[in-house]
Design an enzyme around this catalytic site. Structure first.
Site, mmCIF file in Angstrom:
data_model
loop_
_atom_site.group_PDB
_atom_site.id
_atom_site.type_symbol
_atom_site.label_atom_id
_atom_site.label_comp_id
_atom_site.label_asym_id
_atom_site.label_seq_id
_atom_site.Cartn_x
_atom_site.Cartn_y
_atom_site.Cartn_z
ATOM 1 N N GLY A 88 -27.429 -23.836 -14.482
ATOM 2 C CA GLY A 88 -28.798 -23.538 -14.846
ATOM 3 C C GLY A 88 -28.928 -22.453 -15.896
ATOM 4 N N HIS A 89 -29.993 -21.656 -15.776
ATOM 5 C CA HIS A 89 -30.378 -20.679 -16.788
ATOM 6 C C HIS A 89 -29.348 -19.561 -16.945
ATOM 7 C CE1 HIS A 89 -33.354 -18.831 -19.396
ATOM 8 N NE2 HIS A 89 -33.419 -17.741 -18.651
#
Length: 319
Positions: free
Chosen positions: A291-292
């Protein structure tokens, strides 16, 4: 009136400061030091490690975190590089001046980071940009192209391709600047939102230390900090008109570029990574199944990519 660093977080004789602390030695170059320097009257906290004469890399953090996002990356690079990671005002352990005393804008952050680099003796350096670090770092690079040796881009946006549905409520605020739209995105500063940023798109969340989002949230929850963050959400609208200028810099200056991107990120989506090929056709692009916050789950792999890239692009100091 400026709110300076909290007394319990102020530099001590043990940790040192930019004015009084000694530089890292060659024999202990991976030792991380925690320093504070005054820039335009504001206490700016930063982490530093590595040989003082080695090629430098400036690490620029995103929202809602601080230089703590680089806590594991710094020692993985510091045997070969001078590594410096500051906290912006209102983040981490840097000062959080009142909003009527400091303009919380990306222009202001870039100008302050520029002065910071000069004060700590970073003459030429590579930049690692992530999230908010991208509009700060790309402003710095376009203003000082001869000082920037290379770009490491991790979920840091410079193309509208990278902005998708996550931004819709923020764009509504951009259109009006009004209180209802501001209040509608206040939840972006909540614990639930902070934890989501760390865990969304991650296949194995047991790899992520809860210390990361707990510390970030504790600092977000300081009195007045939500308003600072909402000001920055609103100012982000001023980054998009600069995208063509940053893209022209990529084309004209052709900086060596490594793009390492969490492919499951919904804040800056995967097409934003591939878009760099349009203006940096020789960029090295690595899409990672996370993810981020890619460093949280793939820190050793990202560090290895950076070391290999920088060794080939700017050289190294092998301690």
């Amino acid at each position: 009136m400026l709110r300076r660093t909290h007394p319990l977080l102020a530099p001590t004789a043990e940790t040192g400061s930019a004015e009084t602390g000694s530089a890292p030695s060659e024999s202990g170059s991976t030792q991380v030091r925690y320093r504070t320097v005054a820039v335009d009257g504001l206490d700016i906290f930063y982490r530093e490690a590595g040989p003082s004469g080695a090629p430098a890399i400036l690490l620029l953090h995103g929202f809602p975190t601080s230089s703590q996002m680089f806590r594991d990356l710094i020692p993985r690079l510091a045997d070969r590089y001078r590594v410096v990671a500051p906290d912006y005002p209102g983040f981490g352990h840097s000062a959080a001046p009142d909003r009527d005393a400091f303009a919380y804008t990306f222009d202001a952050y870039a100008a302050l980071v520029d002065k910071f680099t000069r004060q700590v003796g970073l003459d030429r350096f590579a930049i690692y940009v992530m999230d908010y670090g991208a509009p700060v770092g790309f402003r710095l690079a376009t203003a000082n192209p001869d000082r920037v040796t290379a770009l490491v881009i991790q979920n840091g946006n410079a193309y509208e391709d990278g902005i998708a549905g996550f931004w819709d409520p923020i764009k509504a605020y951009w259109r009006t600047g009004a209180a209802p739209e501001r209040e509608a995105i206040r939840s972006f500063t909540s614990l639930q939102a902070t934890q989501w940023q760390y865990t969304h798109g991650v296949k194995d969340t047991s790899l992520i230390s809860p210390d990361a989002w707990t510390l970030d949230q504790a600092l977000l929850d300081r009195p007045g900090n939500q308003e600072i963050q909402l000001d920055l959400f609103y100012d982000y609208r001023n980054n998009l008109p600069l995208y063509p200028r940053w893209q022209a810099y990529f084309r004209d200056r052709k900086p060596p570029a490594l793009v390492v991107w969490g492919a499951n990120d919904e804040i800056f989506v995967a097409p934003g990574a591939e878009a760099y090929r349009r203006d940096l056709p020789h960029a090295e692009i690595h899409m990672i199944d996370t993810g981020h916050f890619a460093l949280e789950t793939h820190g050793p792999q990202v560090a290895a990519l950076i070391r290999d890239f920088l060794d080939r692009s700017v050289g190294s100091s092998r301690a």
